[in-house]
Design an enzyme around this catalytic site. Sequence first.
Site: not given
Ligand SMILES: *Cc1c(COP(=O)(O)O)cnc(C)c1O
Length: 378
Positions: A46, A98, A170, A195
């Site tokens: 961890r 998001y 983000d 993504k």
């Molecule tokens: C998918 C997404 C998230 C969340 O990510 P997860 O891996 O699904 O928890 C946060 N911000 C954006 C812009 C996203 O497309």
Amino acid sequence: MKFGTKILHGEGSIDKNTGALSTPIYQTSTYHQFDIENFGKYDYSRSANPTREVLENSIAELEGGKYGYAFSSGMAAISSVLSIFSAGDHIIVCGDVYGGTYRAVTQLFSRFNIEFTFVDASENLNIKNAIKENTKAIYLETPSNPLLKIIDLKASIKLAKECGAVVIVDNTFMSPYLQRPLELGADIVVHSATKFIGGHSDVIAGLAVTRDEAIGKRIYQIQNTFGAILGPQDCWLILRGLKTLKVRMKESQKNAEELASWLEDREEVEAVYYPGLDSHKGKDIHFSQAYGGGAVLSFKLKNLEKTTEFLNKVTNVAVAVSLGAVETIVSYPVKMSHASIPKEEREKLGVTDTLIRVSLGIEDIEDIIKSFEDALVK
Ligand SMILES: *Cc1c(COP(=O)(O)O)cnc(C)c1O
């Protein structure tokens, strides 16, 4: 070293113990201590794991930061970063954030008396007007989801510096290949590595990066305390995805550019949102802070009936939640990413029931255009 070379030959690309080109998966929870008085670098996974460490160092290097952290999902990364703040702190958040982040902020962190103000951050003045004495952070997403609105990062960073707040970006939609907010002066970058960074629709993961040692220490403390770490197998998958980030992103972006122009000329289409289009309001700002329009676009059809028909008919793509994969993914924000935002709020943001989001994959674009045409025409 340029980006495409760095992702293959950066720090940690070759295993120091064996010379292996593929990072070994250290599938271990604990580590033998050879000297009871001086513990080794690793004691429990961890706290640190060698596979995770290679990923964390790689993303730090690629984002132009110093300290990277890998989490079990994008939401785990975002929630862990937000956890460095305390009751009484105020955070400004861009309006069309998001959906999961909106939920975390309104339903979880607000319970701990962290105060949030949502603003349309594509107008810098709205950020300025929202700043209060206790503003500790500005949380931004550009291009935004799903309307691809552009926020002026440099101007936002300037405002934040003036009031001593940190800027969190983000960067999921762009990936470090196309946009590196830390290099513009942002303090923390977060990613859903699920993504574009992972890129193959096969793993859920999140990343956070900073170049500031003190912020890094606070994020590490949360990572180790809250414990939402990414396991070594998934770290390996993300490392593998990273190696082709540039070629995937380039190809997907090319497809997005072509589909966006094609959609713009269709009479069935009411509006197209893509920062690479000349018609996009934020294009100039976007290209002053990013290296391309990216691979995500959205568009609106004339009515709900047409929209439903399109989604049921379209072929050669996945109709699914998520984005940033080798296959083209068509999403329906009102029922997917933005389902947790109340209808009234959603419509105010322009996320109507005729809005469709597309994340382009690496297929031959002729086939995607053909299936879009077939789905648009009765
Ligand atoms: C998918 C997404 C998230 C969340 O990510 P997860 O891996 O699904 O928890 C946060 N911000 C954006 C812009 C996203 O497309």
